[in-house]
Motif scaffolding. Structure first.
Motif, PDB file in Angstrom:
ATOM      1  N   HIS A   1       0.881  -1.160   0.000  1.00  0.00           N
ATOM      2  CA  HIS A   1       0.000   0.000   0.000  1.00  0.00           C
ATOM      3  C   HIS A   1       0.922   1.214   0.000  1.00  0.00           C
ATOM      4  CE1 HIS A   1      -3.655  -2.326   0.848  1.00  0.00           C
ATOM      5  NE2 HIS A   1      -2.854  -3.102   1.569  1.00  0.00           N
ATOM      6  N   PRO A   2       1.194   1.806  -1.160  1.00  0.00           N
ATOM      7  CA  PRO A   2       2.218   2.861  -1.246  1.00  0.00           C
ATOM      8  C   PRO A   2       1.895   4.114  -0.441  1.00  0.00           C
ATOM      9  CG  PRO A   2       1.015   2.675  -3.306  1.00  0.00           C
ATOM     10  CD  PRO A   2       0.569   1.527  -2.439  1.00  0.00           C
ATOM     11  N   ASP A   3       0.611   4.357  -0.142  1.00  0.00           N
ATOM     12  CA  ASP A   3       0.262   5.591   0.553  1.00  0.00           C
ATOM     13  C   ASP A   3       0.168   5.418   2.070  1.00  0.00           C
ATOM     14  OD1 ASP A   3      -1.904   3.923   0.255  1.00  0.00           O
ATOM     15  OD2 ASP A   3      -3.366   5.544   0.114  1.00  0.00           O
ATOM     16  N   GLU A   4       0.561   4.255   2.609  1.00  0.00           N
ATOM     17  CA  GLU A   4       0.482   4.088   4.058  1.00  0.00           C
ATOM     18  C   GLU A   4       1.858   4.239   4.700  1.00  0.00           C
ATOM     19  OE1 GLU A   4       0.645  -0.812   4.403  1.00  0.00           O
ATOM     20  OE2 GLU A   4      -1.112   0.265   5.084  1.00  0.00           O
ATOM     21  N   THR A   5       1.838   4.748   5.918  1.00  0.00           N
ATOM     22  CA  THR A   5       3.087   4.946   6.658  1.00  0.00           C
ATOM     23  C   THR A   5       3.551   3.610   7.238  1.00  0.00           C
ATOM     24  OG1 THR A   5       1.969   5.354   8.748  1.00  0.00           O
ATOM     25  CG2 THR A   5       2.298   7.261   7.303  1.00  0.00           C
ATOM     26  N   PRO A   6       4.805   3.523   7.661  1.00  0.00           N
ATOM     27  CA  PRO A   6       5.270   2.283   8.291  1.00  0.00           C
ATOM     28  C   PRO A   6       4.428   1.898   9.513  1.00  0.00           C
ATOM     29  CG  PRO A   6       7.129   3.672   7.750  1.00  0.00           C
ATOM     30  CD  PRO A   6       5.902   4.478   7.462  1.00  0.00           C
ATOM     31  N   MET A   7       3.954   2.899  10.272  1.00  0.00           N
ATOM     32  CA  MET A   7       3.118   2.609  11.443  1.00  0.00           C
ATOM     33  C   MET A   7       1.785   2.005  11.013  1.00  0.00           C
ATOM     34  SD  MET A   7       3.052   2.686  14.718  1.00  0.00           S
ATOM     35  CE  MET A   7       4.208   3.877  15.316  1.00  0.00           C
ATOM     36  N   GLN A   8       1.195   2.547   9.949  1.00  0.00           N
ATOM     37  CA  GLN A   8      -0.069   2.006   9.455  1.00  0.00           C
ATOM     38  C   GLN A   8       0.110   0.590   8.939  1.00  0.00           C
ATOM     39  OE1 GLN A   8      -0.798   5.203   6.695  1.00  0.00           O
ATOM     40  NE2 GLN A   8      -2.487   6.004   7.930  1.00  0.00           N
ATOM     41  N   LYS A   9       1.238   0.338   8.283  1.00  0.00           N
ATOM     42  CA  LYS A   9       1.521  -1.000   7.770  1.00  0.00           C
ATOM     43  C   LYS A   9       1.660  -1.990   8.930  1.00  0.00           C
ATOM     44  CE  LYS A   9       4.755  -3.699   5.032  1.00  0.00           C
ATOM     45  NZ  LYS A   9       5.981  -3.727   4.274  1.00  0.00           N
TER      46      LYS A   9
ATOM     47  N   LEU B   1      -0.725  -5.222   9.576  1.00  0.00           N
ATOM     48  CA  LEU B   1      -0.189  -6.581   9.683  1.00  0.00           C
ATOM     49  C   LEU B   1      -0.528  -7.208  11.028  1.00  0.00           C
ATOM     50  CD1 LEU B   1       3.304  -6.069   8.036  1.00  0.00           C
ATOM     51  CD2 LEU B   1       1.277  -7.134   7.042  1.00  0.00           C
ATOM     52  N   LYS B   2      -0.508  -6.400  12.093  1.00  0.00           N
ATOM     53  CA  LYS B   2      -0.842  -6.920  13.421  1.00  0.00           C
ATOM     54  C   LYS B   2      -2.302  -7.351  13.468  1.00  0.00           C
ATOM     55  CE  LYS B   2      -1.033  -5.773  18.276  1.00  0.00           C
ATOM     56  NZ  LYS B   2      -0.845  -4.776  19.315  1.00  0.00           N
ATOM     57  N   LYS B   3      -3.195  -6.521  12.907  1.00  0.00           N
ATOM     58  CA  LYS B   3      -4.619  -6.871  12.892  1.00  0.00           C
ATOM     59  C   LYS B   3      -4.853  -8.152  12.101  1.00  0.00           C
ATOM     60  CE  LYS B   3      -6.701  -2.354  13.597  1.00  0.00           C
ATOM     61  NZ  LYS B   3      -7.508  -1.285  13.017  1.00  0.00           N
ATOM     62  N   ALA B   4      -4.125  -8.313  10.992  1.00  0.00           N
ATOM     63  CA  ALA B   4      -4.271  -9.528  10.188  1.00  0.00           C
ATOM     64  C   ALA B   4      -3.813 -10.749  10.986  1.00  0.00           C
ATOM     65  CB  ALA B   4      -3.459  -9.402   8.906  1.00  0.00           C
ATOM     66  N   ALA B   5      -2.739 -10.613  11.744  1.00  0.00           N
ATOM     67  CA  ALA B   5      -2.242 -11.730  12.550  1.00  0.00           C
ATOM     68  C   ALA B   5      -3.220 -12.076  13.666  1.00  0.00           C
ATOM     69  CB  ALA B   5      -0.881 -11.385  13.130  1.00  0.00           C
TER      70      ALA B   5
END
Length: 57
Positions: free
Chosen positions: A8-16, A20-24
């Motif tokens: 997702h090119p428009d998301e910050t590292p924190m958003q990424k 990923l945490k929510k997906a886990a």
């Protein structure tokens, strides 16, 4: 369902990291709902609060 490694090119590292945490967390097995398990949990919670009078209003 989206792949957690999608870019997702428009998301910050924190958003990424949050995505990923929510997906886990979503992949984790859920506790059983209803029946004896839920009654036992409710009973344990109810009895625990009686021994802490400062927790009630």
């Amino acid at each position: 369902m989206s792949d957690p490694s999608d870019d997702h090119p428009d998301e910050t590292p924190m958003q990424k990291a949050l995505r990923l945490k929510k997906a886990a967390v979503d992949l984790r097995p859920k506790p059983p709902r209803g029946g004896r398990f839920q009654r036992e949990q409710a009973a344990a919670h109810a009895s625990g609060s009686k021994s802490k009078p400062w927790m009630s209003r």
